[in-house]
Scaffold this motif. Structure first.
Motif, short mmCIF file in Angstrom:
data_model
loop_
_atom_site.label_atom_id
_atom_site.label_comp_id
_atom_site.label_asym_id
_atom_site.label_seq_id
_atom_site.Cartn_x
_atom_site.Cartn_y
_atom_site.Cartn_z
N ILE A 1 3.71 -2.66 -1.22
CA ILE A 1 2.93 -2.98 0.00
C ILE A 1 2.37 -4.23 -0.03
O ILE A 1 1.67 -4.77 -0.97
CB ILE A 1 1.76 -1.88 -0.13
CG1 ILE A 1 2.07 -0.54 -0.08
CG2 ILE A 1 0.67 -2.09 0.98
CD1 ILE A 1 1.11 0.61 -0.42
N THR B 1 6.07 5.50 7.75
CA THR B 1 5.28 6.30 6.87
C THR B 1 5.80 7.76 6.97
O THR B 1 5.42 8.66 6.06
CB THR B 1 3.70 6.19 7.02
OG1 THR B 1 3.26 6.64 8.25
CG2 THR B 1 3.18 4.78 6.57
N TRP C 1 9.47 7.29 1.98
CA TRP C 1 8.30 6.84 1.72
C TRP C 1 7.43 7.84 1.03
O TRP C 1 6.36 7.58 0.27
CB TRP C 1 7.68 6.35 2.94
CG TRP C 1 6.40 5.98 2.91
CD1 TRP C 1 5.05 6.68 3.17
CD2 TRP C 1 5.50 4.66 2.51
NE1 TRP C 1 3.92 5.85 3.12
CE2 TRP C 1 4.28 4.51 2.48
CE3 TRP C 1 6.28 3.49 2.17
CZ2 TRP C 1 3.34 3.58 2.24
CZ3 TRP C 1 5.38 2.42 1.75
CH2 TRP C 1 4.11 2.50 1.82
N LYS D 1 6.81 -2.07 2.74
CA LYS D 1 5.88 -2.00 3.94
C LYS D 1 4.77 -3.24 3.74
O LYS D 1 4.63 -3.51 2.72
CB LYS D 1 5.11 -0.66 4.20
CG LYS D 1 5.66 0.12 5.37
CD LYS D 1 4.86 1.27 5.60
CE LYS D 1 4.22 1.35 7.04
NZ LYS D 1 4.83 0.35 8.17
N PHE E 1 1.16 -5.28 5.40
CA PHE E 1 -0.27 -4.88 5.74
C PHE E 1 -1.05 -6.13 6.19
O PHE E 1 -0.45 -7.46 5.67
CB PHE E 1 -1.18 -4.34 4.78
CG PHE E 1 -1.46 -5.03 3.39
CD1 PHE E 1 -2.61 -5.75 3.55
CD2 PHE E 1 -0.56 -4.81 2.27
CE1 PHE E 1 -2.80 -6.63 2.38
CE2 PHE E 1 -0.71 -5.72 1.49
CZ PHE E 1 -2.00 -6.40 1.21
N GLU F 1 -6.28 -1.82 5.25
CA GLU F 1 -5.07 -1.19 5.65
C GLU F 1 -3.89 -1.12 4.27
O GLU F 1 -3.38 0.15 4.24
CB GLU F 1 -4.37 -2.02 6.65
CG GLU F 1 -2.82 -1.51 7.23
CD GLU F 1 -2.19 -2.55 8.14
OE1 GLU F 1 -1.01 -2.27 8.40
OE2 GLU F 1 -2.58 -3.76 8.11
N LEU G 1 -2.48 2.61 3.00
CA LEU G 1 -0.94 2.79 2.88
C LEU G 1 -0.91 3.31 1.25
O LEU G 1 0.01 4.11 1.12
CB LEU G 1 -0.34 1.49 2.98
CG LEU G 1 -0.17 1.05 4.47
CD1 LEU G 1 0.28 -0.26 4.66
CD2 LEU G 1 1.05 2.17 5.23
N ASP H 1 -1.43 6.70 0.72
CA ASP H 1 -0.70 7.69 1.83
C ASP H 1 0.26 8.43 1.12
O ASP H 1 1.46 8.22 1.20
CB ASP H 1 -0.29 6.66 2.98
CG ASP H 1 0.58 7.80 3.95
OD1 ASP H 1 0.26 8.91 4.16
OD2 ASP H 1 1.54 7.28 4.46
#
Length: 505
Positions: free
Chosen positions: A301, A385, A390, A402, A404, A409, A413, A416
């Motif tokens: 991320i 997502t 993922w 991914k 951000f 955020e 993530l 998640d």
């Protein structure tokens, strides 16, 4: 360096301190995943063998092994550690033959195995001094203390990704606590676990204290989990199998501890500093052991402002990873453990492409390796997502990227996922790292690194990553029954009920 001339020992089941042929005499092939060749075989236990092993373990508890103090148990654990060091070259090579991991990794695993046995030897000794610890009470007529006793006979079901090390994480604390154990390693990688039996014979571990049953999960693991005379099950493996183990244990209200994998995030902020350092931790966190690590930080991320530059750096590091015969010097990425795992990982990558993701690098067999279950280290971008890669644990050298914009955020993530084993944050802002440490829904957090593992801190997760903790003092507590002892310490009547006879004047 590894010795290619080391031969695969021919072993039986290890029960009651002896090598015993399985009741049904069945055996399973050993496949070297780097060559796809059959290099030997292992015994295949069934429910009949589980019964014999459980009886041996119960006799050990009632006899010689059950009479040992913590200090006496510690001597055996230290002797095992010494033997592992003595046979380190052989054990590391056998581990590489069996699992396909680079020899350098297997060699380091043997160091960790010895260190864990030594660590739990220290805890076993310390356990003696912690017996009868007094507990202050609010009534002076009573005294109370606690005894820490072995839970009994424990079933230990372990995975293939770190065969001897994952077994040690359970065997060492179980023996330190005074339990009698039955180890059921994965049928995909059992060689070194059987050699642990030979080491136990060499050091004179009392018969039945540790029994080792190799074989298939349904034929050997399930009967162990369901057995009415096994007092606890400790399991490391997939969430699906863990659920079945938990169901089996529930029939007898049997305690379990479960470590069930993960889908861990690594969050990198724009203030990370040196991108090369961050890139190395990123590939170590996902590509070490071929990505076959339950805590692998496989979801990268990235803060949007550094994403392009960081991915360029990450590509340079990834392309520099040596993929080769695991026994070759300098190999840093070996084969996956089996054809089944190889095909599973390739299917994940194929599905990601069909769902619209971009394979930035890798995703296939290296051109120079025509045999063996090798997959290039793989970086996948343009992730949503909802994509399978993922959400699901891949257990291979695959990292999903991914981006951000804000810290909020990034946290959303990171969390998640249905799993909660590990999480990493890389940033020079210590307060930010502290905030993310608290916000991560995980059992383990790495700050400015990923995946360093020691035997002293606790290991375990939350959510679908399971429950209970291994390693450290917490690992020992997994195998202890805490018994309260309270004594009435007064010459006066308790006086709750009226005496049926007059008291004497």
């Amino acid at each position: 360096m590894a010795d290619r001339n080391i031969s695969i020992p021919i072993r039986q089941l290890f029960i009651d301190g002896e090598w015993r042929e399985p009741v049904k005499k069945n055996r399973l092939p050993i496949i070297n995943p780097a060559t796809e060749e059959t290099i030997g075989d292992i015994p295949a236990a069934t429910a009949d063998d589980v019964d014999v092993a459980v009886e041996a373990a119960r006799r050990a508890l009632a006899g010689e092994w059950g009479s040992k103090t913590g200090a006496q148990r510690a001597k055996y654990l230290r002797a095992i550690a010494s033997k592992v060091k003595e046979r380190k070259l052989e054990l590391g090579t056998l581990e590489t033959f069996d699992s396909g991991k680079p020899w350098a990794e297997a060699d380091a695993d043997m160091d960790d195995v010895a260190a864990a046995f030594e660590y739990y030897a220290d805890l076993a000794e310390a356990l003696d001094s912690k017996q009868k610890t007094p507990i202050p009470l609010h009534l002076d007529q009573f005294k109370s203390y606690v005894l820490k006793e072995p839970l009994g006979v424990v079933g230990l079901i372990t995975p293939w990704n770190y065969p001897l090390l994952m077994a040690t994480w359970k065997v060492a604390p179980a023996l330190a606590a005074g339990c009698a154990a039955i180890l059921k390693p994965s049928e995909l990688a059992s060689i070194t676990c059987l050699e642990l039996g030979e080491i136990c014979r060499d050091v004179g571990l009392p018969p039945g204290a540790l029994n080792i049953l190799t074989g298939l999960g349904p034929e050997a693991g399930a009967p162990l989990a369901y057995h009415p005379h096994v007092d606890k099950i400790a399991f490391t493996g997939s969430a699906a199998t863990g659920s079945r183990v938990m169901t089996a244990a529930a029939q007898l209200v049997k305690p379990v501890s479960l470590e069930l994998g993960g889908k861990s995030p690594i969050v990198i902020f724009e203030d990370v500093g040196d991108l090369d350092i961050a890139a190395e931790w990123t590939i170590f966190g996902c590509f070490f052991n071929g990505g076959q690590v339950c805590s692998a930080t496989s979801r990268l991320i990235l803060q949007e402002s550094i994403a392009a530059e960081f991915l360029d750096t990450l590509l340079k590091w990834t392309k520099n990873i040596k993929i080769s015969d695991p026994l070759e010097e300098g190999c840093r990425l070996g084969s996956l453990v089996s054809r089944g795992q190889y095909e599973k990982v390739l299917k994940f990558i194929s599905t990601a492409k069909s769902e619209g993701a971009t394979i930035l690098y890798g995703g296939q067999r290296p051109e120079h390796l025509k045999k063996g279950y090798f997959i290039e280290p793989t970086i996948i971008t343009d992730i949503t997502t909802s994509m399978e890669v993922w959400k699901e644990e891949i257990f291979g050298p695959v990292i999903c990227v991914k981006t951000f914009k804000t810290e909020e955020e990034a946290i959303e993530l990171a969390n998640d996922t249905q799993y909660g084993l590990g999480a990493a944050v890389l940033s020079k802002d210590s307060r930010r790292c502290e905030r993310l440490t608290k916000a991560f829904q995980s059992g383990i957090v790495w700050v400015n690194c990923s995946q360093p593992t020691f035997c002293q801190p606790p290991w375990g997760g939350k959510k679908r990553s399971g429950f209970g903790r291994e390693l450290g003092e917490w690992g020992l507590e997994n195998y202890l029954n805490i018994k309260q002892v309270t004594q009435y310490d007064s010459n006066n009547p308790w006086g709750w009920y009226k005496s049926p006879t007059p008291s004497k004047m």
